[in-house]
Scaffold this active site. Structure first.
Site, PDB file in Angstrom:
ATOM      1  N   TYR A   7       0.866  -1.179   0.000  1.00  0.00           N
ATOM      2  CA  TYR A   7       0.000   0.000   0.000  1.00  0.00           C
ATOM      3  C   TYR A   7       0.902   1.229   0.000  1.00  0.00           C
ATOM      4  O   TYR A   7       1.888   1.282   0.743  1.00  0.00           O
ATOM      5  CB  TYR A   7      -0.885   0.004   1.259  1.00  0.00           C
ATOM      6  CG  TYR A   7      -1.687   1.277   1.420  1.00  0.00           C
ATOM      7  CD1 TYR A   7      -2.993   1.341   0.951  1.00  0.00           C
ATOM      8  CD2 TYR A   7      -1.122   2.412   2.016  1.00  0.00           C
ATOM      9  CE1 TYR A   7      -3.728   2.510   1.065  1.00  0.00           C
ATOM     10  CE2 TYR A   7      -1.849   3.586   2.124  1.00  0.00           C
ATOM     11  CZ  TYR A   7      -3.144   3.633   1.651  1.00  0.00           C
ATOM     12  OH  TYR A   7      -3.864   4.795   1.762  1.00  0.00           O
ATOM     13  N   GLU A  37      -4.049   7.384  -3.377  1.00  0.00           N
ATOM     14  CA  GLU A  37      -3.995   6.055  -2.769  1.00  0.00           C
ATOM     15  C   GLU A  37      -3.674   5.032  -3.850  1.00  0.00           C
ATOM     16  O   GLU A  37      -4.369   4.967  -4.858  1.00  0.00           O
ATOM     17  CB  GLU A  37      -5.334   5.738  -2.113  1.00  0.00           C
ATOM     18  CG  GLU A  37      -5.259   4.502  -1.254  1.00  0.00           C
ATOM     19  CD  GLU A  37      -6.558   4.276  -0.483  1.00  0.00           C
ATOM     20  OE1 GLU A  37      -6.543   4.433   0.741  1.00  0.00           O
ATOM     21  OE2 GLU A  37      -7.568   3.949  -1.120  1.00  0.00           O
TER      22      GLU A  37
END
Ligand code: ADP
Ligand code: MG
Length: 388
Positions: free
Chosen positions: A109, A197
Site C-alpha cells: 500500500y 492512494e
C-alpha cells in the site's frame, strides 16, 4: 474533486510513475479493441466509478481471451456496482478500463494525504497491500509507516528509505522504490492533490514497482489553477442536486435523514445538524445559503431540498448578522410563492431585527410556517413535524 483510476494513471504516466498499460472503453467492442491493441494474453477489465472496493463487488475481472474481455465488459458496463464505498444504492458503471494483466509478486500500500495537524503532506506505506487500509490502521497500526514531508525541502532520499525499510524491501530494490515514491510526491504537489492512494502497489516478477490501482482527490479551492485537472471532472459521478445548488452559489450536501436544513454559514449548519440529532431526528441535508439569504436563493434552496422525497419537514435556521432577519422573513414568504412548499417549515431567526421577523411570519398566517423561539425549540419542532 475526485477522478477515475484511468485518469489518475494517465497523470502518473506523465510523471514517470509506472502503471500497467491500459485503455478506456465505453462499449464491449471498444473493450475488445483495447485488448487487441495492448496485446498479450491476459487482461483485466475494471469498472470506472469513484469508489474503491470494486474487486470485491464484482467490478474487476480477469480475462484470458478477447472473447472473455467482451463478455466481461458487457457484464460490467451498465451494472450497478455496490461496494463498501458506494452506499447500498451502488453506482452505475458507464466505462471500463482494460488493462494488461500484471504478474504480481508482492502487494503493498502506498498513499499520500495532507496532515492538517502537522501542516504537511504525509506519505504512508504498508506491507498490507490489497486490503482495506482503514482496517489495517484499526487492527495493526504498526504495519503502516508514515513520513511527513516538509514541502520547503521536498521529498528526499531519507524519506524514501524510511518507507522502504518499513516495507522490508531488500537493498537492491530500494532505489527503484525511492524513484517511484519521489515521482508520486511530484504528482501530488504539482497538481494540488489532497489524497493519493495506490492499493495495491505491486512488485512484479521481474522486480518492477507498478501502481496497479490509483485513486486521487484534489483540493477544490485550487482547481482554478489546475485546468487540466478540472477538465477531468465527471459530473455523472456527483449528486445532481449538489451540482445544481453549486450553480446558484448554494452549498448543498445530501444526507439520508428526514429534516431538511436551510442555514447560513457552515458552522451554523454543523450546529443545526448536531441539534437535530440531539433531539432525536436525522438531517436530510446540509444547505448553506451563504451570506445573502435573498428570496431567490431561499426559493432555490426550498426547491432543491424538496427534490429529496425523504424530506418531511424543513428547519430554516438563519442568523441575521449582515443580512437582517426581517428581510429573511420576507424572503421566506416570497420564496413560498415562487416554490410550492408542501411540508412544514420551522423557522428560527436570530440576530438583527429578529423580533420583527417573527411578527412578519406570524402575521402572514401561512399554516405550514411555524416560528421557533430558539435553536433547540426549532430543532424539536422540526423533528416532531417530520415524524408525523
Ligand atoms: P479496487 O481496490 O477498487 O477493488 P483494484 O484496482 O485494487 O480495485 O483491483 C482489485 C484487485 O484486482 C487488485 O488487488 C489486484 O489483485 C487485481 N488487479 C487489478 N488490476 C490488475 C492488473 N492489471 N493485473 C492483475 N491483477 C489486477
Ligand atoms: Mg484497490
Amino acid at each position: 474533486m475526485n477522478i477515475h483510476e484511468y485518469q489518475a494513471k494517465e497523470l502518473f504516466k506523465k510523471y514517470g510513475v509506472p502503471t500497467p498499460r491500459g485503455h478506456i472503453a465505453y462499449t464491449p467492442d471498444e473493450a475488445v479493441k483495447a485488448a487487441q491493441e495492448l496485446g498479450g494474453n491476459i487482461w483485466v477489465v475494471k469498472a470506472q466509478i469513484h469508489a474503491g472496493g470494486r474487486g470485491l463487488g464484482g467490478g474487476v475481472k480477469l480475462a484470458k481471451s478477447t472473447a472473455e474481455v467482451k463478455e466481461l465488459a458487457s457484464q460490467i458496463l451498465g451494472m450497478t456496482l455496490i461496494t463498501h464505498q458506494t452506499g447500498p444504492e451502488g453506482k452505475l458503471v458507464q466505462k471500463v478500463y482494460v488493462e494488461e494483466g500484471a504478474d504480481i509478486k508482492a502487494e503493498y500500500y502506498l498513499g499520500m494525504v495532507l496532515d492538517r495537524a502537522l501542516e504537511m503532506p504525509v506519505m504512508m506505506a504498508s506491507t498490507e497491500g490489497g486490503m482495506e487500509i482503514e482496517e489495517v490502521a484499526h487492527n495493526s497500526p504498526e504495519k503502516i509507516v508514515k513520513v511527513a514531508i516538509d514541502p520547503t525541502i521536498g521529498f528526499q532520499g531519507f524519506h524514501g528509505r524510511e518507507l522502504a525499510f518499513g516495507l522490508n524491501l531488500p537493498k537492491e530494490e530500494i532505489n527503484a522504490f525511492i524513484k517511484f515514491a519521489s515521482s508520486l510526491y511530484k504528482v501530488y504537489m504539482e497538481n494540488d492533490a489532497e489524497m493519493i492512494e495506490i492499493n495495491p502497489l505491486i512488485k512484479t516478477g521481474d522486480g518492477k514497482f507498478l501502481a496497479l490501482d490509483a485513486k486521487m482527490g484534489f483540493d477544490n479551492n485550487a482547481l482554478y489553477r489546475q485546468n487540466a485537472i478540472s477538465e477531468m471532472r465527471d459530473l455523472s459521478e456527483e449528486e445532481p442536486t449538489e451540482i445544481e445548488a453549486g450553480n446558484y452559489g448554494l452549498s448543498y450536501i445530501k444526507l439520508d435523514g428526514t429534516v431538511g436544513c436551510m442555514v447560513n454559514g457552515a458552522g451554523l449548519a454543523m450546529g443545526t445538524m448536531d441539534t437535530i440529532n440531539y433531539v432525536g431526528g436525522t438531517p436530510a441535508n446540509f444547505l448553506d445559503v451563504g451570506g445573502s439569504a435573498s428570496p431567490e436563493t431561499v426559493a432555490k434552496g426550498f426547491e432543491i431540498i424538496l427534490k429529496d422525497k425523504n424530506v418531511k419537514s424543513i428547519f430554516v435556521n438563519i442568523f441575521g448578522g449582515i443580512v437582517r432577519c426581517d428581510r429573511v422573513a420576507n424572503g421566506i414568504l416570497e420564496a413560498t410563492k415562487l416554490t410550492k412548499v408542501d411540508v412544514p417549515v420551522i423557522v428560527r431567526l436570530d440576530g438583527t431585527n429578529a423580533a420583527q421577523a417573527i411578527e412578519i411570519l406570524n402575521n402572514a398566517g401561512i399554516s405550514n410556517i411555524i416560528a421557533a423561539s430558539d435553536l433547540e425549540d426549532g430543532a424539536r419542532k422540526a423533528v416532531e413535524a417530520a415524524a408525523k
